[in-house]
Enzyme design. Structure first.
Site, mmCIF file in Angstrom:
data_model
loop_
_atom_site.group_PDB
_atom_site.id
_atom_site.type_symbol
_atom_site.label_atom_id
_atom_site.label_comp_id
_atom_site.label_asym_id
_atom_site.label_seq_id
_atom_site.Cartn_x
_atom_site.Cartn_y
_atom_site.Cartn_z
ATOM 1 N N THR A 98 0.868 -1.176 0.000
ATOM 2 C CA THR A 98 0.000 0.000 0.000
ATOM 3 C C THR A 98 0.900 1.220 0.000
ATOM 4 O OG1 THR A 98 -1.774 -1.139 1.164
ATOM 5 C CG2 THR A 98 -1.789 1.256 1.241
ATOM 6 N N LYS A 173 -7.107 1.449 -3.035
ATOM 7 C CA LYS A 173 -6.748 1.035 -1.677
ATOM 8 C C LYS A 173 -6.935 2.193 -0.688
ATOM 9 C CE LYS A 173 -5.311 -1.561 1.660
ATOM 10 N NZ LYS A 173 -4.015 -2.242 1.739
ATOM 11 N N LYS A 241 0.443 5.041 8.363
ATOM 12 C CA LYS A 241 1.099 5.380 7.095
ATOM 13 C C LYS A 241 0.079 5.498 5.972
ATOM 14 C CE LYS A 241 2.393 2.092 4.664
ATOM 15 N NZ LYS A 241 1.881 1.238 3.557
#
Length: 288
Positions: A98, A173, A241
Site C-alpha cells: 500500500t 486502496k 502510514k
C-alpha cells in the site's frame, strides 16, 4: 505456465503466506528480505534465497514486492541495485505494497521507457486473507500486464479487479482504508456503548453482526476488542502510514475528509504511546 520464475521481495506478516502460495502452485520462487531469517521457512520448502534485489530481479520473469513504506518501494525499484535497472527486458514488476499513487505512476513511467511492465496491486484482507489466499487485489496498470499477472493473482486472492491505469490500484486502496478508518471508530464506540449499558458485548455482536451494521471490522475485530487481543493482523503503524497517504492525496484533490482526520488523530495517539506494532483493533484502548 509462461512466467515460471517469480521473484518475491518482502516476507512480512502477509508476504510469507503470499509467496508460499505461489511456491506451492509450482512456480520457481526466488526470495529476498532485509531480515534473511524470515526466508528460512520458504527456503526449506524449495524457494531460492537471493542475496540482493538486483540478483533476484535479474533471474525473474515476474517480480512481486510487498514492503513497508513508499520509501521502501522506491528503494527496491529505483537506482543501480533496484528492480528496474536489473530486471530483463520484458519482465513484469508488481508492487503489492500500500503506497503512494503518484509513486506508482512514476514507476510505471520508468518501466515504459525500458520495456518493463509495472502494476500497482495493493491488497486488503490482512494476515487472515493472505493465509487463506482470499485477498482482495486492486490493480492499476496496462490491461495486457493485468492479464499476464492474473494467474498469479488468482493464487493469492479471491477478489481481483483491474481498476484502470497506473496508480488506480493505490487510489482504490486509499478508498478502502478511508472506509475502514471511520468504521473502526464506529466499532469501538458501539462496543463501548454496549459495555456502558450493562450489556454482554459478545451477545450484542450476535445481533448487530448479522444486521445492517455488519462489517468485516465489526465481525472480525470486534471480538478481539472484547477479548483484549491486540495481536496484529495489520500493524497500527502501517495503518497510520496509509491514512497519511490518503490524507495527502485527498488534500491534493481538494477534498474534505473529517472521518479520516479523526481516525488518523486517534491512531496517531495510539502509535505515539508505543503501540505501533499492535493490531488496528487496539484503538479500543482509547474507548474503555
Amino acid at each position: 505456465m509462461t512466467d515460471k520464475n517469480i521473484g518475491f521481495i518482502g516476507l512480512g506478516v502477509m508476504g510469507q503466506s503470499m509467496a508460499g502460495h505461489i511456491l506451492a502452485a509450482g512456480y520457481n520462487v526466488r526470495v529476498y528480505n532485509r531480515t534473511k531469517q524470515k526466508a528460512d521457512a520458504l527456503v526449506e520448502k524449495g524457494a531460492v534465497w537471493c542475496d540482493s534485489v538486483a540478483d533476484l530481479a535479474a533471474a525473474s520473469d515476474v517480480i512481486i514486492t510487498i514492503v513497508g513504506y513508499p520509501a521502501d518501494v522506491e528503494e527496491v525499484f529505483m537506482g543501480p541495485s533496484g528492480i528496474l535497472e536489473n530486471a530483463p527486458s520484458g519482465a513484469l514488476a508488481i508492487d503489492m505494497t500500500t503506497s503512494d499513487p503518484a509513486l506508482a505512476q512514476n514507476l510505471w513511467q520508468h518501466g515504459q521507457q525500458i520495456n518493463i511492465g509495472v502494476l500497482d496491486a495493493p491488497v486488503s484482507g490482512g494476515d487472515l486473507g493472505s493465509r487463506n489466499a482470499s485477498l482482495s487485489i486492486m490493480v492499476g496498470g496496462e490491461p495486457e500486464d493485468f492479464e499476464r499477472a492474473l494467474p498469479i493473482f488468482k493464487i493469492m486472492g479471491a477478489n481481483i479487479v483491474h481498476q484502470g491505469k497506473a496508480g488506480c490500484g493505490q487510489h482504490t486502496k486509499m478508498a478502502n482504508q478511508i472506509a475502514i478508518a471511520a468504521g473502526m471508530i464506529a466499532v469501538c464506540e458501539s462496543i463501548s456503548y454496549a459495555k456502558h449499558a450493562g450489556l454482554d458485548p459478545e451477545t450484542v455482536l450476535e445481533s448487530i453482526g448479522k444486521g445492517a451494521a455488519a462489517s468485516w471490522s465489526l465481525n472480525n475485530l470486534g471480538p478481539k476488542m472484547i477479548q483484549g487481543d491486540d495481536a496484529p493482523g495489520f500493524f497500527i503503524r502501517h495503518f497510520v502510514k496509509d491514512m497519511g497517504i490518503a490524507l495527502s492525496a485527498a488534500k491534493n484533490m481538494g477534498m474534505k475528509t473529517p472521518g479520516l482526520d479523526m481516525a488518523y488523530t486517534l491512531y496517531k495517539q495510539i502509535e505515539e504511546q508505543g503501540d505501533g506494532l499492535k493490531g488496528t483493533q487496539a484503538l479500543f484502548q482509547l474507548f474503555k
